[in-house]
Design an enzyme around this catalytic site. Structure first.
Site, PDB file in Angstrom:
ATOM      1  N   GLN A 195       0.857  -1.172   0.000  1.00  0.00           N
ATOM      2  CA  GLN A 195       0.000   0.000   0.000  1.00  0.00           C
ATOM      3  C   GLN A 195       0.898   1.228   0.000  1.00  0.00           C
ATOM      4  O   GLN A 195       1.555   1.497   1.007  1.00  0.00           O
ATOM      5  CB  GLN A 195      -0.871  -0.082   1.268  1.00  0.00           C
ATOM      6  CG  GLN A 195      -1.661   1.105   1.646  1.00  0.00           C
ATOM      7  CD  GLN A 195      -2.054   1.009   3.134  1.00  0.00           C
ATOM      8  OE1 GLN A 195      -1.644   0.096   3.848  1.00  0.00           O
ATOM      9  NE2 GLN A 195      -2.828   1.955   3.609  1.00  0.00           N
ATOM     10  N   GLY A 196       0.968   1.943  -1.135  1.00  0.00           N
ATOM     11  CA  GLY A 196       1.870   3.092  -1.230  1.00  0.00           C
ATOM     12  C   GLY A 196       1.162   4.385  -0.885  1.00  0.00           C
ATOM     13  O   GLY A 196       0.726   5.119  -1.766  1.00  0.00           O
ATOM     14  N   SER A 226       1.877   6.510   2.627  1.00  0.00           N
ATOM     15  CA  SER A 226       2.708   7.471   3.367  1.00  0.00           C
ATOM     16  C   SER A 226       3.950   7.872   2.582  1.00  0.00           C
ATOM     17  O   SER A 226       4.505   7.078   1.815  1.00  0.00           O
ATOM     18  CB  SER A 226       3.168   6.867   4.689  1.00  0.00           C
ATOM     19  OG  SER A 226       2.075   6.648   5.529  1.00  0.00           O
ATOM     20  N   SER A 231       4.711  -1.548   4.168  1.00  0.00           N
ATOM     21  CA  SER A 231       4.830  -2.948   4.591  1.00  0.00           C
ATOM     22  C   SER A 231       4.756  -3.854   3.369  1.00  0.00           C
ATOM     23  O   SER A 231       4.019  -3.559   2.426  1.00  0.00           O
ATOM     24  CB  SER A 231       3.670  -3.336   5.518  1.00  0.00           C
ATOM     25  OG  SER A 231       3.556  -2.421   6.553  1.00  0.00           O
ATOM     26  N   GLU A 261      -8.965  -0.568   6.624  1.00  0.00           N
ATOM     27  CA  GLU A 261      -7.807  -0.877   7.461  1.00  0.00           C
ATOM     28  C   GLU A 261      -8.178  -0.762   8.941  1.00  0.00           C
ATOM     29  O   GLU A 261      -7.885  -1.635   9.741  1.00  0.00           O
ATOM     30  CB  GLU A 261      -6.653   0.078   7.141  1.00  0.00           C
ATOM     31  CG  GLU A 261      -5.393  -0.221   7.939  1.00  0.00           C
ATOM     32  CD  GLU A 261      -4.249   0.760   7.656  1.00  0.00           C
ATOM     33  OE1 GLU A 261      -4.530   1.935   7.368  1.00  0.00           O
ATOM     34  OE2 GLU A 261      -3.093   0.335   7.743  1.00  0.00           O
ATOM     35  N   GLU A 265      -2.535  10.772  18.073  1.00  0.00           N
ATOM     36  CA  GLU A 265      -3.037  12.146  17.942  1.00  0.00           C
ATOM     37  C   GLU A 265      -4.101  12.214  16.844  1.00  0.00           C
ATOM     38  O   GLU A 265      -5.139  12.853  17.012  1.00  0.00           O
ATOM     39  CB  GLU A 265      -1.872  13.092  17.629  1.00  0.00           C
ATOM     40  CG  GLU A 265      -0.945  13.353  18.825  1.00  0.00           C
ATOM     41  CD  GLU A 265      -0.087  12.148  19.208  1.00  0.00           C
ATOM     42  OE1 GLU A 265       0.147  11.271  18.352  1.00  0.00           O
ATOM     43  OE2 GLU A 265       0.341  12.086  20.377  1.00  0.00           O
TER      44      GLU A 265
END
Lengths: 391, 374
Positions: free
Chosen positions: A128-129, A131, A163, A246, A374
């Protein structure tokens, strides 16, 4: 209110449990080392193939796409049974839990025909690209760009914290296709072949020593325009769909892992000595063990409540954020408690195979991965409590 | 598996909420706080009329035979309005009679308790203020057919308005549960003024008070086990009340954060404030999960019931206090004033934290269970 499993749920559990008992690879068949080593990848792909052959891959997917249309409770049972049986990890988890459901929701018929079956069978592994070095919590500010050139997009940029990228065949990639538009409105989601020229994967080693994540570099990578998932410049919608899936994973499997960990700590507290007696007789240690037990039990109860609520509303909602916040902070507290309880032994690489030293270090990532604490608190404040947006 | 209130329970919750909002506004709470007993005859009558006082008591003895989830549902609504008075004492005393009493004793007490005509409370604590029944030291003497008790009990809630005080005493290795009429000769009730004025505490002194041995509850069974079970019922009820209090504080703080402006913006748009509110939600919902589970587990006699009660009380004790502290912080100065109703909940949270054992006490119970010591 009835917290017992229904007869149908019990039957599901029994069926999967006996299937696992008959099909789980024996301990001696399991390769040692990390999942990135070649032997391991083959072993893990084979494990998923076995699950697929038994009809146990992608159980949440609708039947028409090869799944079982399993209920949320059944999905939770599935995760719990895998963890109870100490089953090998699911190497195709990104495809099964995130990419597949997103393709089912947003993909063209051709895309569904092409991609879904190999995700289930484990023949094709996905990553999963999302970030980037400068787009973490503020994902929409991502800068990897894709420029239209004839029938292709040409991609340049960098992803990180990816990952499974080392062994992935495909990537669900978010790219910027309109530099002028507002940041949420110039993003496109592409299905990218990870074997294309111009893609370079570099493992990221974490403080715990393992390399679960990677950096992925894209240098003028050409991808056909037909690989867009959803619509051009509407990739943010696709991304949100994927992220909800997710976070909808409420950690039913994780709980079993935490349970095993806490049970080990409780047993250890009976053998580690301090002041001439087992540490479990120390009132402060008892308080810490009990607090860990209390939070773990409540995590399970919160999960059951969230599952009931999700089953009624049908859409993954902010329950995922509440659960993520709870388990990540719980695990950090419990790992710290383990260090205090075990004293000097907790730091050792060879004491209990180093699980306490590793667990402590690894837990520091829990409140960061899959959305920082956060960000989860922002989501709770704004989406559950209805407070005004802060940014 | 279904972890949610059913439709009937939701209707019950909503009607209870509406009724209590009307009948127990904050002005009434404040008025009752100023009285000696915090007990209001009209509210008591309302609770009896609604069937709340006998909600979980057996139908054969004038109760409604409902489970503890239903009890938790109304207790949560009572906590939300910070209802003053002796409801919790009534639940504790009722559960004690239902668990320990023989059929004659049940007939004698329960119907009147359910109708509100007889108010009960339980005198358990002594100088050490230890909630564990095995810590009871006040010894009873036997004199012919009678038990005779001399000594004192402390921290007894609602003793002034009770008609009967069930006094837990030590009878050798065993415990005895003695019903003592509050007005009996030799019984002296003195107020123990404390920070939560909505639930009054008393010292109860006994001087040569004689009770026929046949009147003791549970004499032919296991009084200590019955007492523990009654404590569990009362503890879960208290936890539900605490969840209601947390819910009020959370909603009030969030509402305030949406309307109070500083720097030209609602303070609820600042992440420092948002995160306090998010944590309050997490604490409140987790407390609710733990409490509902404990109520359900006790109702169906789940093997995890005793642990579930201690888990709920340990968590709620810390959580209610924490939610109140954060609530005050979100409000700023006004949250610290006498005129603002948050103060009622801050005090209720502190007193509730202590009642039936604080988090430290219940964590020790959980530790004994997970370490396999009992």
């Amino acid at each position: 209110m009835d917290l017992n499993l229904t007869p149908a749920e019990q039957q599901f559990r029994d069926e999967f449990r006996s299937w696992l008992a008959a099909n789980l690879p024996a301990p001696e068949e399991r390769p040692k080392g990390t999942r990135t080593e070649l032997g391991n990848v083959t072993f893990l792909k084979n494990w998923q193939k076995t699950l697929y052959a038994g009809g146990w891959a992608g159980i949440s997917w609708p039947k028409e796409y090869g799944g079982r249309g399993a209920t949320l409770v059944e999905q939770a049972i599935f995760q719990e049974e895998l963890a109870h049986a100490n089953a090998p990890e699911l190497i195709g988890t990104i495809g099964l839990s995130l990419v597949g459901p997103t393709i089912i929701a947003m993909g063209t018929e051709a895309q569904k025909q092409r991609y879904l079956a190999p995700i289930l069978s484990g023949e094709e592994i996905w990553c999963q690209g999302f970030s980037e070095p400068n787009a973490g919590s503020d994902l929409a500010s991502l800068a990897t760009k894709a420029v239209r050139d004839g029938d292709d997009f040409v991609i340049s940029g960098q992803k990180t914290w990816t990952s499974f990228a080392q062994m992935a065949d495909w990537c669900l990639l978010l790219v910027r296709t309109d530099q002028e538009a507002a940041k949420h409105k110039g993003i496109t989601c592409l299905l990218v072949d990870m074997h294309l020229p111009g893609i370079q994967v570099r493992p990221l080693r974490m403080m715990s020593g393992d390399s679960a994540f990677n950096e992925v570099f894209f240098t003028e990578v050409r991808v056909p325009a037909a690989q867009v998932l959803g619509k051009v410049n509407q990739g943010w919608t696709t991304a949100i769909t994927a992220l909800m899936n997710e976070r909808a994973n409420l950690g039913s499997g994780l709980q079993v892992i935490f349970r095993r960990n806490l049970d080990a700590l409780i047993e250890r507290s009976k053998t580690v000595q301090r002041n001439g007696k087992p540490v479990c007789e120390d009132p402060l240690v008892r308080q810490k063990l009990a607090q860990a037990q209390i939070e773990l039990e409540i995590l399970g109860l919160n999960t059951m409540r969230a599952l009931t609520s999700l089953a009624k509303t049908g859409i993954p909602g902010p329950e995922g954020s509440i659960s993520k916040l709870f388990w990540s902070e719980m695990n950090q507290k419990t790992q710290q408690a383990a260090q205090e309880i075990l004293g000097a032994y907790g730091q050792l690489s060879e004491f209990d195979n180093g699980i306490w030293a590793y667990g402590y270090l690894r837990s520091r990532g829990n409140t960061i991965e899959a959305g920082t604490s956060e960000i989860q608190r922002n989501i709770i404040a704004e989406r559950v409590l209805g407070l005004p947006k802060s940014y | 598996m279904e972890f949610d209130l059913n439709e009937d329970q939701k209707v019950f919750r909503d009607t209870t909420r509406k009724l209590l909002k009307k009948e127990c506004p904050a002005e009434r709470v404040r008025r009752l706080m100023e009285t000696d007993t915090a007990q209001d005859a009209q509210l008591w009558h309302l609770m009896a009329e609604q069937g709340w006082l006998g909600l979980t008591l057996p139908e054969d003895f004038g109760g409604l035979g409902q489970g503890l989830v239903e009890l938790a549902v109304i207790a949560e609504e009572m906590g939300r309005v910070c209802l003053p008075g002796g409801f919790l004492s009534a639940i504790f005393a009722g559960a004690l009679v239902a668990e320990a009493g023989n059929s004659r004793q049940k007939a004698a007490y329960l119907e009147k308790m359910a109708s509100g005509d007889l108010k009960g409370t339980v005198a358990l604590l002594e100088a050490e203020a230890d909630w564990n029944p095995s810590a009871v030291r006040l010894a009873v003497e036997r004199n012919g057919e009678d038990f005779v008790v001399s000594g004192k009990k402390l921290f007894v809630p609602d003793a002034q308005t009770a008609d009967v005080i069930f006094c837990v005493v030590r009878d050798g290795e065993s415990l005895a549960l003695l019903p003592v009429a509050k007005d009996a000769a030799g019984v002296k009730v003195t107020a123990m003024p404390a920070l939560d004025a909505t639930r009054k505490l008393y010292q109860v002194e006994f001087e040569n008070v004689a009770i026929p041995q046949a009147e003791a509850l549970g004499a032919d069974g296991n009084p200590e086990r019955a007492l523990r079970r009654a404590i569990e019922v009362a503890t879960v009820t208290l936890c539900a009340e605490m969840v209601g209090g947390m819910q009020w504080v959370l909603e009030t703080a969030v509402e305030y954060a949406k309307t109070r402006h500083q720097f030209g913006k609602p303070i609820g748009s600042f992440q420092a404030v948002q995160h306090q509110c998010a944590d309050m939600l997490l604490l409140t919902e987790s407390s609710r999960s733990a409490t509902l589970f404990a109520a359900w587990a006790l109702t169906v006699d789940d093997p995890k019931a005793a642990a579930a009660v201690s888990i709920a009380k340990a968590y709620c004790s810390d959580a209610f206090r924490e939610v109140c502290h954060r609530g005050v912080q979100v409000h700023g100065g006004i949250g610290f004033t006498w005129e603002y109703d948050l103060q009622l909940y801050v005090k209720r949270s502190k007193a509730s934290e202590i009642l039936f054992g604080d988090a430290t006490f219940h964590r020790e119970q959980v530790a004994q269970l997970v370490l396999g010591e009992r």
